[in-house]
Each structure stands twice: as structure tokens, then as C-alpha cells.
Scaffold this motif. Sequence first.
Motif, mmCIF file in Angstrom:
data_model
loop_
_atom_site.group_PDB
_atom_site.id
_atom_site.type_symbol
_atom_site.label_atom_id
_atom_site.label_comp_id
_atom_site.label_asym_id
_atom_site.label_seq_id
_atom_site.Cartn_x
_atom_site.Cartn_y
_atom_site.Cartn_z
ATOM 1 N N ALA A 176 -35.765 -63.548 -25.589
ATOM 2 C CA ALA A 176 -35.349 -63.397 -24.204
ATOM 3 C C ALA A 176 -36.234 -64.544 -23.400
ATOM 4 C CB ALA A 176 -36.008 -61.924 -23.544
ATOM 5 N N ALA A 177 -35.605 -65.236 -22.403
ATOM 6 C CA ALA A 177 -36.421 -66.202 -21.671
ATOM 7 C C ALA A 177 -36.343 -65.792 -19.984
ATOM 8 C CB ALA A 177 -35.393 -67.576 -21.736
ATOM 9 N N VAL A 178 -37.604 -65.884 -19.712
ATOM 10 C CA VAL A 178 -37.615 -65.250 -18.255
ATOM 11 C C VAL A 178 -38.249 -66.649 -17.240
ATOM 12 C CG1 VAL A 178 -38.966 -63.640 -16.764
ATOM 13 C CG2 VAL A 178 -38.174 -62.981 -18.969
ATOM 14 N N ILE A 179 -37.472 -66.565 -16.218
ATOM 15 C CA ILE A 179 -37.844 -67.746 -15.254
ATOM 16 C C ILE A 179 -38.696 -67.050 -14.200
ATOM 17 C CG2 ILE A 179 -37.262 -69.695 -13.988
ATOM 18 C CD1 ILE A 179 -34.674 -69.707 -15.695
ATOM 19 N N GLY A 180 -40.134 -67.337 -14.136
ATOM 20 C CA GLY A 180 -40.891 -66.736 -13.143
ATOM 21 C C GLY A 180 -41.771 -65.838 -13.726
ATOM 22 N N ALA A 181 -42.808 -65.441 -12.910
ATOM 23 C CA ALA A 181 -44.000 -64.848 -13.388
ATOM 24 C C ALA A 181 -44.691 -64.313 -12.198
ATOM 25 C CB ALA A 181 -45.082 -65.846 -14.115
ATOM 26 N N GLY A 182 -43.962 -63.619 -11.305
ATOM 27 C CA GLY A 182 -44.141 -63.069 -9.980
ATOM 28 C C GLY A 182 -44.336 -61.495 -10.576
ATOM 29 N N GLN A 188 -40.310 -77.836 -19.152
ATOM 30 C CA GLN A 188 -39.508 -77.456 -20.307
ATOM 31 C C GLN A 188 -38.674 -76.283 -20.040
ATOM 32 O OE1 GLN A 188 -39.683 -79.659 -22.917
ATOM 33 N NE2 GLN A 188 -40.789 -80.798 -21.564
ATOM 34 N N ALA A 189 -38.511 -75.797 -18.970
ATOM 35 C CA ALA A 189 -37.759 -74.475 -18.558
ATOM 36 C C ALA A 189 -36.378 -74.538 -19.403
ATOM 37 C CB ALA A 189 -37.741 -74.346 -17.235
ATOM 38 N N GLY A 190 -35.748 -75.889 -19.281
ATOM 39 C CA GLY A 190 -34.255 -75.872 -19.678
ATOM 40 C C GLY A 190 -34.412 -75.421 -21.108
ATOM 41 N N ASN A 191 -35.285 -76.356 -21.720
ATOM 42 C CA ASN A 191 -35.505 -76.141 -23.570
ATOM 43 C C ASN A 191 -35.857 -74.808 -23.609
ATOM 44 O OD1 ASN A 191 -34.997 -78.871 -23.520
ATOM 45 N ND2 ASN A 191 -37.494 -79.495 -23.723
ATOM 46 N N MET A 192 -36.506 -74.094 -22.747
ATOM 47 C CA MET A 192 -36.902 -72.663 -23.150
ATOM 48 C C MET A 192 -35.681 -71.718 -23.393
ATOM 49 S SD MET A 192 -38.871 -69.969 -20.809
ATOM 50 C CE MET A 192 -37.572 -69.560 -19.781
ATOM 51 N N LEU A 193 -34.447 -72.155 -22.902
ATOM 52 C CA LEU A 193 -33.202 -71.190 -23.102
ATOM 53 C C LEU A 193 -32.544 -71.671 -24.420
ATOM 54 C CD1 LEU A 193 -31.777 -71.938 -19.453
ATOM 55 C CD2 LEU A 193 -33.217 -70.129 -20.172
ATOM 56 N N ASP A 194 -33.081 -72.618 -25.123
ATOM 57 C CA ASP A 194 -32.253 -72.779 -26.354
ATOM 58 C C ASP A 194 -32.510 -71.391 -27.364
ATOM 59 O OD1 ASP A 194 -31.197 -73.951 -28.540
ATOM 60 O OD2 ASP A 194 -32.569 -75.381 -28.852
ATOM 61 N N GLY A 195 -31.388 -71.109 -27.721
ATOM 62 C CA GLY A 195 -31.504 -69.900 -28.710
ATOM 63 C C GLY A 195 -31.797 -68.500 -28.209
ATOM 64 N N ALA A 196 -32.085 -68.507 -26.735
ATOM 65 C CA ALA A 196 -31.963 -67.197 -26.037
ATOM 66 C C ALA A 196 -31.002 -66.375 -26.121
ATOM 67 C CB ALA A 196 -32.447 -67.587 -24.705
ATOM 68 N N ILE A 216 -32.972 -75.784 -12.490
ATOM 69 C CA ILE A 216 -33.174 -75.761 -13.786
ATOM 70 C C ILE A 216 -31.709 -76.073 -14.680
ATOM 71 C CG2 ILE A 216 -33.947 -74.314 -15.920
ATOM 72 C CD1 ILE A 216 -35.814 -72.784 -13.721
ATOM 73 N N PRO A 217 -31.819 -77.053 -15.649
ATOM 74 C CA PRO A 217 -30.678 -77.267 -16.290
ATOM 75 C C PRO A 217 -30.397 -76.130 -17.524
ATOM 76 C CG PRO A 217 -32.452 -78.649 -17.441
ATOM 77 C CD PRO A 217 -32.866 -78.058 -15.953
ATOM 78 N N LEU A 218 -29.162 -75.890 -17.577
ATOM 79 C CA LEU A 218 -28.575 -74.761 -18.484
ATOM 80 C C LEU A 218 -27.952 -75.231 -19.799
ATOM 81 C CD1 LEU A 218 -27.529 -72.229 -15.631
ATOM 82 C CD2 LEU A 218 -29.612 -72.533 -16.467
ATOM 83 N N ASP A 219 -27.952 -76.484 -19.889
ATOM 84 C CA ASP A 219 -27.273 -77.111 -21.152
ATOM 85 C C ASP A 219 -27.647 -76.318 -22.564
ATOM 86 O OD1 ASP A 219 -26.685 -78.611 -19.082
ATOM 87 O OD2 ASP A 219 -27.517 -80.808 -19.989
ATOM 88 N N ALA A 220 -28.808 -75.809 -22.735
ATOM 89 C CA ALA A 220 -29.183 -75.295 -23.910
ATOM 90 C C ALA A 220 -28.802 -73.709 -24.096
ATOM 91 C CB ALA A 220 -30.778 -75.381 -24.117
ATOM 92 N N LEU A 221 -28.174 -73.235 -23.018
ATOM 93 C CA LEU A 221 -27.956 -71.980 -23.058
ATOM 94 C C LEU A 221 -26.745 -71.629 -23.631
ATOM 95 C CD1 LEU A 221 -29.052 -69.154 -21.747
ATOM 96 C CD2 LEU A 221 -27.420 -69.836 -19.712
ATOM 97 N N SER A 222 -27.047 -70.755 -24.936
ATOM 98 C CA SER A 222 -25.882 -70.417 -25.740
ATOM 99 C C SER A 222 -24.854 -69.511 -25.046
ATOM 100 C CB SER A 222 -26.362 -69.564 -26.790
ATOM 101 O OG SER A 222 -25.233 -68.829 -27.736
ATOM 102 N N PRO A 223 -23.705 -69.831 -25.366
ATOM 103 C CA PRO A 223 -22.189 -68.946 -24.663
ATOM 104 C C PRO A 223 -22.536 -67.538 -24.972
ATOM 105 C CG PRO A 223 -21.516 -70.922 -25.905
ATOM 106 C CD PRO A 223 -22.930 -70.824 -26.255
ATOM 107 N N ASP A 224 -23.258 -67.336 -26.241
ATOM 108 C CA ASP A 224 -23.336 -65.800 -26.765
ATOM 109 C C ASP A 224 -24.414 -65.131 -25.896
ATOM 110 O OD1 ASP A 224 -21.570 -66.165 -28.735
ATOM 111 O OD2 ASP A 224 -23.041 -67.100 -29.928
ATOM 112 N N ALA A 225 -25.116 -65.777 -24.950
ATOM 113 C CA ALA A 225 -26.304 -65.113 -24.344
ATOM 114 C C ALA A 225 -25.832 -64.330 -23.140
ATOM 115 C CB ALA A 225 -27.244 -66.077 -23.549
#
Length: 284
Positions: A136-142, A188-196, A215-224
Motif C-alpha cells: 500500500a502507498a500512502v501520500i501524506g503523514a498527517g 520519489q513519491a511517484g516511484n513509491m507507487l510502482d507495484g502498489a 505527483i506523477p502516476l505513471d508507475a501506478l498499476s492498472p490493477d491497483a
Amino acid sequence: MADAVAPTQIADVPLSGVIGMPIGHSKSPRLHGHWLKHYGINGHYVPMSVMPEHLAEVLRVLPFAGFVGLNVTIPHKEAVLTLADVVTDRAALIGAANTLIFRPDGKIHADNTDGYGFIANLRQYAPDWQADAGPAAVIGAGGAARAVVASLLDSGVHELRITNRTRLRAEQIKGEFGARVVVYDWAQAGNMLDGAATAVNATSLGMTGKQPFRIPLDALSPDAVATDLVYTPLMTPFLEGAQQRGCRIVDGLGMLLHQAAPGFERWFGQRPEVDEAARAAVLE
């Protein structure tokens, strides 16, 4: 898990509400008003603007003025923990409470249902979602992100990636929640999405009136499965981008609805349905 809660004694005309500063933006009065009317409950839900310096005094008085509980929003979610007599395990872990139950003796019970609402929303609108399907990839820490992190880990996520503009806040979450949390630099937020398998925007980026989501979403899998805690607008830039990638998307409104249900049940003795009528009432 939350501590066991004894049912609140229902007053003749039970009162509840939401406290914060400011409070005019809150959609909770619409939601609870809809449920009260739908179930024919003779109760009231009142929005209250409370200054931080008056919080303790207000909480001392309301349990003896017909109030059976409250929702809590910014900036009081952390402060109420120090004023409560009983704090659930999950509220203590998250470090904030969004739901108060007033007992007949005036004692205050503090809980946090944000994580419950987050998971219930995912399960309703992405019913085949599996926590252990992948990272799981979470953007933000509030504060909201902390509830999301706690609920995802509790649901069985094996690896939780997190990034925040201020890395220290993400590192603090790792320090509290353990080795399954992996911190990424904001760059590296965009890279964090790779494989999530699950992607969450837990920031205000993309919210109406706030900074844009870039944040770029290019690494986000269609299965996510992608979900956003923001619900104004319902279709956020993050969700639009994820949908274009082929992802299943879940908007943030359902989290608001589901997190409200446990409090309503404790205050008014009726478990409310989170359905399209409830969504429509909030969106009016």
C-alpha cells in the motif's frame, strides 16, 4: 481494536453534534440530520464552533445538558484525548479522537472511527479489495494518514509505503508503527507507487481551494485500487489520473459516511445504513 463500549443511556431527546473551529464547512449535520429523519428519531445534531481555550469547559458542561456525544474535527481531535476519561486503543494509537460518547455519569469516552470508515468505504466500493494483495502507498503523514496507516496494517497489509513533504512526520509514523512501514522521499513519491496494490492520497492536494495534485502516476498499476480522502471535489485529480491508468477508484465521501455510523449508533441506538440516500443527503 477498540475497547468495548457500554451502550449510552438514551436521553428523552438526545442531543449530539460536531465541534471544531471553524465548523461551517462540516457536512456532518446534513448526514446525521438525514439519519435522524429517516429513522424517525426524536433527536438533534448541532454544529458548534468552539475556541481551543473553551474546549475543556464545553466538554464539562455538555454531558449534563442533554448531549450523549459529539463528533470532533480540527483543531480539537488531539486535545480531546487529554480531556477524556476513557480512550480506546485505536484512538491512542492514532493520537486523535473524532468521536466522543458521554456516559450517564458525565464521563467522556473517546474513540477514533476514521480508520474504520476508510476500510469500510474500500470494502463497499471495491468489494474484491484485498489488503494482502500487495504493498500500500500512502501520500501524506498527517492525522488522517495516521488513521489510514493503522487501519491498513491492521487489515493485513504486509508493506506500507509512505511519503510526506516533511519527511520527519513520515519517519515518526514508521517509528510508531514498525518495520512494515517504508519511508520514501517526497521527490520519489511517484516511484513509491510502482507495484502498489492500494494507493491513497491522504493530503489536501487537489482539494477545492488547495494546492494542485502534481505527483506523477505513471508507475501506478492498472490493477491497483486508488482512493482519495478528499471529497470536494468527488472526482479529484488523483482519482482522475488513477482512472485513466485503468485503476479501480473509490472517492472519499464514503469514508465520511462510514466513520459517522458507529457514533450515531452509540448516541441514538440505531445503526444507520450507509447508502445512496445518505450520499445524496450530504451532496445536496
